[in-house]
Design an enzyme around this catalytic site. Structure first.
Site, PDB file in Angstrom:
ATOM      1  CB  SER A 230      89.259  -5.076   4.251  1.00 25.49           C
ATOM      2  OG  SER A 230      89.137  -5.866   3.048  1.00 25.49           O
ATOM      3  CG  ASP A 457      85.852 -11.830   5.440  1.00 28.71           C
ATOM      4  OD1 ASP A 457      85.296 -11.477   4.427  1.00 28.71           O
ATOM      5  OD2 ASP A 457      86.125 -11.113   6.650  1.00 28.71           O
ATOM      6  CG  HIS A 487      84.624  -7.883   4.664  1.00 38.38           C
ATOM      7  ND1 HIS A 487      85.780  -8.638   4.689  1.00 38.38           N
ATOM      8  CD2 HIS A 487      84.864  -6.781   4.593  1.00 38.38           C
ATOM      9  CE1 HIS A 487      86.710  -8.130   4.070  1.00 38.38           C
ATOM     10  NE2 HIS A 487      86.279  -6.631   3.840  1.00 38.38           N
TER      11      HIS A 487
END
Length: 517
Positions: A230, A457, A487
């Site tokens: 991320s 996602d 995610h």
């Protein structure tokens, strides 16, 4: 809207940032000549790890890994201001678990799990079971980036004030509520300046990338082997741009789009969370009478959720203890459960219970997202995340600009859009100027970097993987697609796991364009 940049599993155990994902960027370059030799030569004193601090999220001290490997912790000295590398220093907290196969050890594999603002020292032990294969040949290493956890943590509001802040109305409906909203943003920023003013200019992503190269040197590695998740992909991209010749084997999972400004990034998140919610509702519809939500179609169920949230705006329901579940907290809770398909059953349960007037489960997920522990203490993930995001990005949105953008956000998501739109003002009153419009992650000459995008996602939409791959440059970015939900991809797909493990452990670069299900 509060969202995270950590893997779903890591978010569940270490919480996630209650700040908007913001597009960010960097410029400049560097090499080992930028590093003061005395700091690069420092020797770390590794000790058994204590329990995580409150700023890191609290909890018990890390347990040994399967096979008995224990966790070691240390502190590394780094310059407070990298423009004055021989000046004042700060301490950065590190954690590691040594490789099992010392005879075939490759080096250290450094992790950043996202946020920004997440504690790597707390998250790595909690998530390490997912990376057991990699420990065979790597020391697993993570750190609290500057401003986070034990690394000179940014301090803003206290726990009581944060309870109020998280519960406040984040979608004002009239002039009086708008004035209150702006005042809340200002109070948060003022508290950060009052408590951590001298550190705020020095907690950006460029500083963290330079810290990672110092970590590389002190660990004794010629190259940085890296696993970024991320926001960690943005940090990794900035590192690759600054130090392309120092990139070793690197993987980016759940990828931030480096070309987007905060508005574009937040709109992408609105669309991403809306997609994830729609997929959840489709699954509920497909299960027929087994689904506990009101309605028989996706639209009917979504309309009920919107009506439920509108009701909370004026009349919160009982949550946990004396706290009431507000509209903002309910949205936090729904968002948190969309980070992994594994949470869908709990989201359905939480919404069903909330319909009956019990908001405890949704509040528990909101607490996880905002870094609140059961004892009422908060980690510093909200403070650190805001500080990093605001010193990175130049964008400062006025009230008028924000209101003009709201229709686009509502169109992107009738559930999450307005919340994310108002979130653009998170840096409006920030006392430190931002650095960039978006990051420069071009890394000509770097080793291949595996870039993994997940089509479902919610927080880092799939399009970001392609953008990162192209921005890194030809022959550097190697894109792998996972057609799934949640995610992040590693740990959710045997196909993705094989591609990553083969590269990190054996140096086999996957074919660009590989698709996994």
């Amino acid at each position: 809207m509060p969202t995270t940049c950590a893997t779903a599993r890591a978010a569940a155990v270490a919480t996630a940032a209650a700040v908007l994902l913001a597009a960010a960027g960097c410029g400049g370059g560097g090499d080992d000549a930028d590093r003061p030799k005395d700091l690069a030569a420092q020797e770390l004193e590794w000790q058994p790890c204590p329990a995580p601090s409150e700023a890191e999220g609290g909890g018990p001290k890390p347990s040994p890994l399967p096979g008995g490997t224990t966790w070691e912790c240390s502190f590394l000295d780094a310059p407070l201001d990298w423009d004055e590398p021989d000046g004042e220093t700060i301490e950065l907290a590190l954690i590691r678990a040594r490789a099992r196969d010392t005879a075939n050890r490759i080096g250290s594999l450094v992790f950043n799990f996202g946020g920004p603002g997440g504690s790597g020292v707390a998250t790595l032990p909690a998530a390490a079971v997912d990376y057991g294969a990699l420990q065979a040949r790597y020391d697993l290493v993570s750190f609290d980036p500057r401003g986070v956890g034990r690394s000179v943590p940014v301090e803003c509001l206290d726990d009581r004030q944060l309870d109020e802040y998280v519960a406040e109305d984040a979608t004002p409906d009239d002039a009086a509520e708008e004035e209150e909203f702006v005042g809340n943003v200002r109070r948060f920023s003022d508290s950060c300046e009052e408590n951590s003013g001298s550190e705020l200019p020095h907690v950006g992503t460029i500083d963290a990338a330079r810290d990672m190269d110092l970590i590389r040197q002190v660990l004794g590695d010629d190259k940085l082997h890296y696993f970024g998740i991320s926001y960690g992909t943005e940090l990794g991209g900035v590192y690759a741009h600054l130090f392309p010749k120092r990139v070793g084997r690197a993987v980016f999972d759940a990828v931030v789009d480096p070309n987007e400004n905060p508005e574009q990034g937040s709109l992408g998140q609105a669309e991403g969370f809306q997609l994830a919610l729609t997929n959840f509702l489709k699954d509920c519809v497909d299960r027929g009478d087994a689904c506990r939500l009101p309605g028989s179609t996706v639209q009917e169920m979504q309309n009920w959720i919107i009506s439920f949230l509108d009701g909370l705006d004026s009349k919160p329901i009982p949550g946990i203890g004396e706290r009431k579940l507000t509209q903002s907290q309910a949205l936090n809770g729904i968002a948190q459960t969309l980070y992994s398909r594994e949470y869908w059953e709990l989201l359905e349960q939480g919404l069903d219970e909330a319909e009956g007037g019990n908001g405890a489960l949704l509040m528990a997920f909101s607490d996880a997202l905002t870094g609140r522990s059961e004892n009422g203490r908060y980690s510093n993930i909200q403070a650190a995340g805001t500080a990093i995001r605001c010193v990175d990005s130049k964008a400062r949105y006025t009230l008028e600009q924000t209101k003009a953008k709201l229709p686009a956000f509502r169109k992107a998501s009738p559930v999450f859009g307005e919340f994310l739109g108002w979130g653009l003002m998170g840096c409006t009153e920030w006392p430190v100027e931002g650095t960039w419009s978006h990051p420069d992650v071009s890394a000509p000459g770097a080793a291949p970097i595996v870039v993994i995008g997940n089509t479902g996602d919610p927080a880092t939409p799939y399009e970001g993987a392609k953008a990162m791959t192209e921005a890194l440059g030809k022959g550097v970015g190697i894109q792998v697609t996972y057609r799934g939900q949640g995610h992040g991809a590693y740990g959710n797909s045997p196909c993705v796991d094989r591609a990553v493990d083969d590269y990190l452990l054996k140096g086999r670069v996957p074919k660009d364009g590989t698709v996994c299900r």
